[in-house]
Enzyme design. Structure first.
Site, PDB file in Angstrom:
ATOM      1  N   TYR A 176       4.454  -0.101   3.397  1.00 48.62           N
ATOM      2  CA  TYR A 176       3.233   0.989   3.167  1.00 48.62           C
ATOM      3  C   TYR A 176       2.682   0.650   4.629  1.00 48.62           C
ATOM      4  CZ  TYR A 176       5.075   1.476  -1.509  1.00 48.62           C
ATOM      5  OH  TYR A 176       5.041   1.293  -3.068  1.00 48.62           O
TER       6      TYR A 176
ATOM      7  N   HIS B 202      12.180  -3.758  -2.731  1.00 41.54           N
ATOM      8  CA  HIS B 202      12.209  -2.604  -2.274  1.00 41.54           C
ATOM      9  C   HIS B 202      12.873  -2.294  -3.198  1.00 41.54           C
ATOM     10  CE1 HIS B 202       8.808  -0.188  -0.640  1.00 41.54           C
ATOM     11  NE2 HIS B 202       9.448   0.322  -1.713  1.00 41.54           N
TER      12      HIS B 202
END
Length: 299
Positions: free
Chosen positions: A70, A128
């Site tokens: 992010y 992820h």
């Protein structure tokens, strides 16, 4: 920002604090948390985003989910600043890139995340998504991080049922504590097989984007006659009905993202909404569960 009186603050804090999801290792994870995708990328919004996260913690949404991906670490930096002084109140989750999930590289990746977050441990560390690194290497790295106290436990994200089956077939694969996937009223594909399979193995779901990503789909959800009527019946906002639906099951956690304290407050209130059978029947009729296998939705 909405002024919240002490009674309301305490009531929401208790409600959210009592909503917990049991993990396979016997520990408990907050059911309603806060996502941070895109947070930390705009300096002009930084202070408001920090206020939103800190308010969420005050309102009992103590799980904060982030990732090294992010904003190339900007989100983790923001979270680190937001939880300064209240780290002991926060259930902290971050995620490692698949290409950094090899036996040794994952150690460095975790160290960098810890540095950005200004903490000495993560409560939960997730892969992820599945990449080219063998899962056996990732598991070994995760287990080492756990043994060293750098993480409390580990899990995965964006794994479909065949990925989960592969994972659990490997040594220590059964140490996986959660699978974070896209799940909301307009995206119910996991109900066909993945959700059932994980329930059989006592592995909870973490729902990301539980309010649906902005765009036409979210508009369809919010503007539907069914959602509108249920919101009116309960005296709440339509978007709160969508979140209340997502957390109706005790083995599904949700991490709605908010960069605005007012929106954070609405998210926190959703935990007090009790949808009844009539509500659920209406929602199922308009947004039905799948009757066949579909590819895992990923944002």
């Amino acid at each position: 920002m909405t002024n919240i009186d002490e009674h309301t603050m305490a009531s929401l804090q208790r409600e959210n604090a009592n909503r917990m999801v049991a993990l396979p290792d016997g520990s408990m994870m907050p059911q309603v948390g806060q996502g941070t995708w895109y947070l930390g990328e705009d300096p002009a919004k930084r202070q408001e985003e920090i206020e939103a996260l800190r308010l969420g913690v005050q309102l009992g949404m103590t799980l904060i989910d982030t990732a090294e991906m992010y904003g190339d670490g900007k989100s983790e930096h923001l979270v680190g600043e937001a939880i300064k002084g209240i780290r002991d109140q926060v259930y902290l989750v971050s995620k490692v890139y698949p290409h950094r999930a090899s036996r040794n590289e994952i150690l460095a990746a975790c160290a960098e995340s810890l540095r950005r977050l200004d903490t000495d441990h993560l409560d939960l560390y997730l892969l992820h998504w599945r990449g080219n690194v063998p899962l056996s290497q990732t598991i070994a790295g995760m287990e080492q991080l756990k043994a060293e106290g750098k993480i409390g436990r580990w899990g995965v994200s964006n794994f479909d049922i065949h990925d989960m089956q592969d994972l659990l077939s490997m040594e220590n694969g059964n140490q996986c504590q959660a699978n974070q996937v896209l799940y909301h009223l307009g995206s119910r594909g996991i109900e066909y097989d993945l959700l059932k399979w994980q329930r059989e193995h006592n592995i909870p779901i973490m729902a990301y984007s539980p309010l649906a990503q902005g765009g036409r789909l979210r508009e369809q959800l919010l503007e539907s006659e069914e959602v509108q009527s249920i919101a009116k019946k309960h005296g709440v906002e339509a978007i709160q009905i969508i979140l209340a639906w997502c957390i109706i099951h005790p083995d599904v956690a949700a991490i709605p993202r908010s960069s605005n304290p007012d929106h954070t407050y609405l998210n926190a209130q959703a935990s007090k909404i009790r949808l009844d059978e009539e509500d659920l029947k209406l929602l199922d009729g308009r947004f039905p569960a799948p009757t066949f296998k579909t590819a895992l939705d990923i944002l």
